[in-house]
Every structure is written in structure tokens, then in C-alpha cells.
Design an enzyme around this catalytic site. Structure first.
Site, short mmCIF file in Angstrom:
data_model
loop_
_atom_site.label_atom_id
_atom_site.label_comp_id
_atom_site.label_asym_id
_atom_site.label_seq_id
_atom_site.Cartn_x
_atom_site.Cartn_y
_atom_site.Cartn_z
N GLU A 1 -11.13 63.97 5.10
CA GLU A 1 -10.65 63.08 4.05
C GLU A 1 -9.27 62.59 4.49
OE1 GLU A 1 -10.71 64.89 0.15
OE2 GLU A 1 -9.19 63.48 -0.60
N ASP B 1 -1.17 63.99 -7.26
CA ASP B 1 -0.79 64.88 -6.18
C ASP B 1 0.46 65.70 -6.47
OD1 ASP B 1 -2.78 64.45 -4.08
OD2 ASP B 1 -2.08 62.37 -4.16
#
Ligand code: PLP
Lengths: 257, 398
Positions: free
Chosen positions: A45, A56
Site C-alpha cells: 500500500e 493518520d
């Protein structure tokens, strides 16, 4: 059958490693992916660095900032993926980014470029499912790109079915309610959540991500899922290494042993 | 109702909820229930009571005689600076804390720029006995130090946001991440008409008390509910949304929004979103924002912490694109000068944010018989450090 489907059909305990494109150095991406593949990683990824990555945690924020400071752009990333594809055929590559990046690039143009560069799937956490279905699904599926949606412990059964219907490739099951990089160990509560998903008879297989950091958490996730995704722990491991290749092999060996 | 949000949360093409799945259940629950809750009779009663007895509403509509003479028109100041805690922000925090209570949430989080929203959130959290955590850019903690002290006195924990430009945008990112990490017990109390639907509409509704009062106050003072112009500063746009709200559909009232130009729109150090921004997504909303070709958000700049934000709420993006609103700008310097002018002519020290609204008076055509309302969103106590260090230069220009 595309690369993601064939992999999941053939293999169990799929190890998917998240890397931030352009990190630690701008031109490291190709080398890192090659090294990961040699070390036995099943899927990659590639994070497309964003200035304001809401989902995040600190580790990926930091790597994104550094990659942006290194001068990474979407076109650089597509170029890097094309370079990877010159040598590596079977390894599925997914790109992860935020919807604003696609909007500014032009969503259709982005999808075409991604498909042409050898990308297999996309994770765009802030793209709403209904907007995807209405505006972008047809194009995405025409290009044989898999749109991979997230589900979380808060996602209701009804909604899981809706998301499953829109998803191709696999469902990304977020292990706990948190941003990326939370390493609190997986607990009983999460096991019963994975078990619930496993028993829902969904169309798609699923991989577990967020908070998978070591062999223990990887193995546990694989008891229920087709595999798992490791991000922050890997980013941290390569941050200050003087020998990328060696560090990568050691990291992967520990997980896969 | 052209300027109301549609059922999907859009004003024209702006708005919506572009959020990670991790926030979906919380935002969806709010979306499904906010109208029922805030339109409920007992909610409305409690909200009204607190606005009156706790915040001190209605705030006066004051005819600024000397300022009017100088600009040869009729200027009224809507005195949001006289609210408890010193700005319009308390209107919204009272509304949202009552909502949070009804949702059974125990932990309140907020972002703040100037610290006014942080103080207003810490205040209502103390009032309700709820835990409060406020995210504030590290840069803003320094330039608005008195507000950090107030929040701490009120029992809130102030957490510095240290990413990006270390200002309001980054504080908002941190608050959203906190919410992702605490989806069960936490309520995110947003401070402006920004964020995913239903926040922009909800905050606008809570702030709409400003224009609700303006209407009858204008009628009392001038015989007409309608001024010719309403001027308000725009950071995210909550005080402007409140001041415009009940006049949105009445196109004879000119709505003027003032953005912070910082050191000037060509300097690269600016927060003037409509002049330098393009369409995109920020904090879960499709709107206008300052960004580069790759969609990376550009760090904004304004001397005023409350306006130092690279986006505007989706309602304002729509007002701008549809030309219902007129968008102007004021630089740091112009705002400082305007703050000094109001202080010396009317004996009112405005917040640096509000001073941006005042600063366009010399830039617009005003007629003698016209009436103009300026929304004085807050008071300047928090900005004294900035004002003092500029005092000599300001005196010389005056
Ligand atoms: C006094 C004052 N006015 C205006 C603003 C800007 O916010 P908004 O545009 O949401 O009214 C702030 C924000 O901190 C403020 O403190």
C-alpha cells in the site's frame, strides 16, 4: 481476475505493508518496494503524502511531511509505480490518499493514470460511499481498479453490507477506533469484532489494518482475516536506518517467521 | 429558501460530509437527530434562558455617533463583545453543550484559534461539569496567552497542536483525530460554521440569534428591520453567518464579509480564502480553500489568530459564488489602524478579528441616509499585547 483477487484466492496470511511514497528520501520508493517483495511481502500500500491526513497518527503524519518536503508529487508517485512494474509483475499495489488530492488532479484523470501505471486498488478514506457510487464507481470499475472501503468497530451491520456492496478486492477492517499507529494490543473485544465480520457472509474477503505492529498482532488478525496491513510500525523501523535493505528483511522476517 | 442547507448537507455544490468511516457513525447520528433535538421545546427554553441570564443577551445595538460622522453615514455596532467571555462564540457553545448533554457525552473537545472559542467551550463545560480538552496551535498559544490562562483557570486542558503552521487548521486536525480516537464518550464542539454537515448548519442556527435581535433592534431604532449593509469578519465564518442569517433571503440587504489579507494577497502571507483559494475539501467539507495544484493545503497567515484559517465555511463559499455576499479583505495594518480608530473615537477596544470588519469602512461607498451594521464579534482584551507593541506607530498615523 486482477492481481488482488488472485492473491487472496491463492494465499492465506497476506502481509500488506504500507509505505509513504518519497520517504525517507524521495527516490527510495522503488528500492523499498523491491526489497519488500524480495523479503516476502504479499501486497503493498503506497501512501500518497498529504498535508492534512485526518485519519493518520503522528508517525504517518511525520513521514508525509518529510516526503512533501522531499518534493514528492502525484506524478512522481505514478512514475515510481511504473518503474516498479518494469520488474515486478504479480505484486498487488494499492495507493492510499485523501479525496482532495484526487479532486485537484481531476478524479477521472487520476483513475486513468493510476490504472495505466499499474495500480490495482485505491483507498480514499474520506470519499463518501454514496458519492463514489453516484459519480466515480462506473469509471473505477471500467478501469478494473478496486475501490477499497474501510469499516470500523462503530460501523453498523446495515452499513457494512452497503460498504461491502460498493467495495471490490477486499474490505479494510480497521482494528480499533483510532487513527493509524495506535499500538495498544489487540484485545478480546477486537477478536469478537473480527469474528462478527467473518461470520457476516460478506461478498468480499477482508484484511485488518490500523494498530497491527508485530508478529503477535499480525497472527491474531490472520486467524479471522485473509491478512493484515502494517503501516506505522514499518515506517518507524526504516526512519533512521543506515541499511534499508537489511532493516526491511529483518522487519519482515520477524513478522513472517 | 435559497440559502439554507439541503437535505444532503449542501449549499449549492458546497458542504457535505467528506469524512473517514471512523467518524461516520457519530456524524451520521448528529445529522439524523440535531434538528429534532435543537427544535425541541425544552431545549429551546433552556437555550434561551442561558443566552439571557448567563451570556447576557440581548447584546446592544449601539449607534456609533462619532464613527458615523467620520464616514458620513449611520453606523450601528452589534455588541457581541459584551457577551460573557467576550465574543459571539458563547452563543454556539451554549447550544452545543446542551446538545452534548442530551446525547449523554462526558468528554468535550474543541479547537481554537484566538482562544475565544476555547474559552467559551471551557466555560460551558465548567457550567455543566464536563471534562474539556482544547486543541490550540502552538503559535496561537503564544500570541493569545491570556486566553490560555483563562481556559486553564476554567479547568480545561489545553493541548498544543504542533504540526503544520501550528495554528487553527492544525488545531482542528488534532481535534478531529481526538474524536476518531474517542468515538463513544466524546462530543466535538466545533467553533465555526466549518466541518462536515451538520456542523455548519447547526452552528449557523445557534449564531442566528445575532440577526434575530438585530431585526427588532433596528426596527426600534430606525423604524425598519433592514439595514442597507451588514459587515462581518470571516475566519470560518460563524459570526458572519449569525449576523447574516435572518437577512439571507432578503436581497435588499447587502452582506459584506471581510477576510484577513495578512501582509497582502500577493505576499504569500495571507488568509484571504476567496481571493487566493479554489474549490476543494478541508475538515470534511467541500468549500473554498487555499491549496496548491497537488491539493496540499497552504499554510495561511494573519496577525489575527481567529482569522488565520485557510478555508471558509461552505455557506460562505456559496454566498461568494452566487454573489449574494460581497467579499472584501483587510490587511494586518489596516485592521490595527481600525482597532485604534474605534478605540479612540468610541471608547471600545475591539478584538483584532472584529477590527477587520471595521477596516473596510474607508474602502466602501457609503451614503448619508444609509444604515450599516458592523458585527463587533469580540473585545480586544486578548489582543492587548499586539496592540501595545504597535501603539506608537498607530498613534502617529491617527
Ligand atoms: C472575536 C472573534 N471574531 C471572529 C472570529 C472568527 O471566527 P468566525 O469567522 O467563525 O466568526 C473569532 C475566532 O476566534 C473571534 O474570536
Amino acid at each position: 481476475m486482477n492481481r488482488i483477487d488472485s492473491l487472496i484466492k491463492e494465499k492465506k496470511n497476506i502481509l500488506n505493508i504500507y509505505i509513504t511514497a518519497g520517504y525517507p528520501e524521495k527516490d527510495d520508493t522503488v528500492f523499498i518496494v523491491k526489497s519488500l517483495e524480495k523479503a516476502g511481502v504479499d501486497m503493498i500500500e503506497i501512501g500518497m503524502p498529504y498535508s492534512d491526513p485526518l485519519a493518520d497518527g503522528p508517525v504517518i503524519q511525520h513521514s508525509s511531511n518529510r516526503a512533501l518536503a522531499n518534493g514528492i508529487h502525484l506524478d512522481t508517485i505514478f512514475y515510481q509505480i511504473q518503474e516498479i512494474r518494469k520488474n515486478i509483475e504479480a505484486l498487488p499495489i494499492i495507493v492510499m490518499g485523501y479525496f482532495n488530492q484526487l479532486m485537484q488532479y481531476g478524479v477521472e484523470r487520476f483513475l486513468e493514470k493510476a490504472a495505466a501505471s499499474g495500480v490495482d486498488g485505491l483507498i480514499i478514506p474520506d470519499l463518501p460511499v454514496d458519492i463514489y457510487n453516484e459519480k466515480y464507481r462506473r469509471k473505477t470499475e471500467e478501469l478494473e481498479l478496486d475501490m477499497i472501503f474501510l469499516i470500523t468497530p462503530q460501523t453498523s451491520d446495515d452499513r457494512i453490507h452497503q460498504i461491502d456492496e460498493a467495495t471490490r478486492g477486499f474490505l479494510y477492517v480497521v482494528s480499533s477506533s483510532s487513527t493509524t499507529g495506535n499500538t495498544a494490543s489487540l484485545k478480546k473485544k477486537q477478536e469478537s469484532y473480527f469474528e462478527r465480520i467473518a461470520q457476516m457472509q460478506l461478498r468480499n474477503p477482508f484484511l485488518v489494518g490500523f494498530g497491527i505492529s508485530d508478529k503477535t498482532s499480525f497472527d491474531l488478525a490472520c486467524r479471522y482475516a485473509s491478512g493484515a496491513i502494517i503501516g506505522s510500525a514499518f515506517i518507524k523501523a526504516i526512519e533512521n536506518t543506515s541499511n534499508l535493505d537489511k532493516t526491511i528483511h529483518q522487519f519482515i522476517k520477524k513478522i513472517k517467521s | 429558501m435559497k440559502y439554507q442547507v439541503d437535505k444532503n448537507g449542501f449549499y449549492g455544490k458546497f458542504g457535505g460530509a467528506f469524512i473517514p468511516e471512523l467518524l461516520y457513525s457519530n456524524v451520521e447520528y448528529l445529522k439524523e437527530h440535531y434538528l429534532n433535538i435543537i427544535q425541541d421545546t425544552s431545549f429551546k427554553k433552556e437555550f434561551k434562558m442561558l443566552l439571557k441570564d448567563y451570556a447576557g443577551r440581548p447584546t446592544p445595538l449601539y449607534f456609533a455617533k462619532r464613527l458615523s460622522a467620520k464616514y458620513n453615514t449611520n453606523i450601528f455596532l452589534k455588541r457581541e463583545d459584551l457577551n460573557h467571555t467576550g465574543a459571539h462564540k458563547i452563543n454556539n457553545t451554549i447550544g452545543q453543550i446542551l446538545l452534548a448533554k442530551r446525547l449523554g457525552k462526558k468528554r468535550i473537545i474543541a479547537e481554537t484559534g484566538a482562544g475565544q472559542h476555547g474559552v467559551a467551550t471551557a466555560t460551558v463545560s465548567a457550567l455543566m461539569g464536563l471534562q474539556c480538552i482544547v486543541y490550540m496551535g502552538e503559535v496561537d498559544m503564544k500570541r493569545q496567552a491570556p486566553n490560555v490562562a483563562r481556559m486553564e483557570m476554567l479547568g480545561a486542558e489545553v493541548r498544543p497542536a504542533i504540526s503544520g503552521s501550528k495554528t487553527l487548521k492544525d488545531a482542528t486536525n488534532e481535534a478531529i483525530r481526538d474524536w476518531i480516537n474517542h468515538p463513544e464518550d466524546t462530543y466535538y464542539l466545533i467553533g465555526s460554521v466549518v466541518g462536515p454537515h451538520p456542523y455548519p448548519d447547526m452552528v449557523a442556527r445557534f449564531q442566528s440569534v445575532i440577526s434575530e435581535e438585530m431585526k427588532y433592534q433596528m426596527k426600534e431604532k430606525t423604524g425598519s428591520e433592514n439595514p442597507d449593509k451588514i459587515i462581518a469578519c470571516v475566519g470560518g465564518g460563524s459570526n458572519a453567518a449569525g449576523a447574516f442569517y435572518h437577512y439571507l433571503e432578503n436581497e435588499s440587504v447587502e452582506l459584506i464579509a471581510v477576510e484577513a489579507e495578512g501582509m497582502g494577497i500577493k505576499s504569500g502571507k495571507t488568509a484571504a480564502t476567496t481571493q487566493t483559494g479554489t474549490e476543494g475539501i478541508i475538515h470534511g467539507s467541500k468549500t473554498l480553500l487555499m491549496q496548491n495544484n497537488d491539493g496540499q493545503i497552504i499554510e495561511p497567515y494573519s496577525l489575527s489568530a481567529g482569522l488565520d484559517y485557510p478555508g471558509i465555511g461552505p455557506l460562505h463559499a456559496f454566498l461568494f459564488k452566487s454573489h449574494r455576499g460581497k467579499f472584501l479583505g483587510a490587511t494586518d495594518k489596516e485592521a490595527l489602524q481600525a482597532a485604534f480608530e474605534l478605540t479612540r473615537m468610541e471608547g471600545i477596544i475591539p478584538a483584532l478579528e472584529s477590527a477587520h470588519a471595521l477596516a473596510v469602512l474607508p474602502k466602501i461607498k457609503l451614503k448619508k441616509e444609509e444604515t450599516v451594521i458592523i458585527n463587533l464579534s469580540g473585545r480586544g482584551d486578548k489582543d492587548m499585547q499586539t496592540y501595545s507593541s504597535n501603539l506608537n506607530a498607530l498613534k502617529n498615523n491617527f
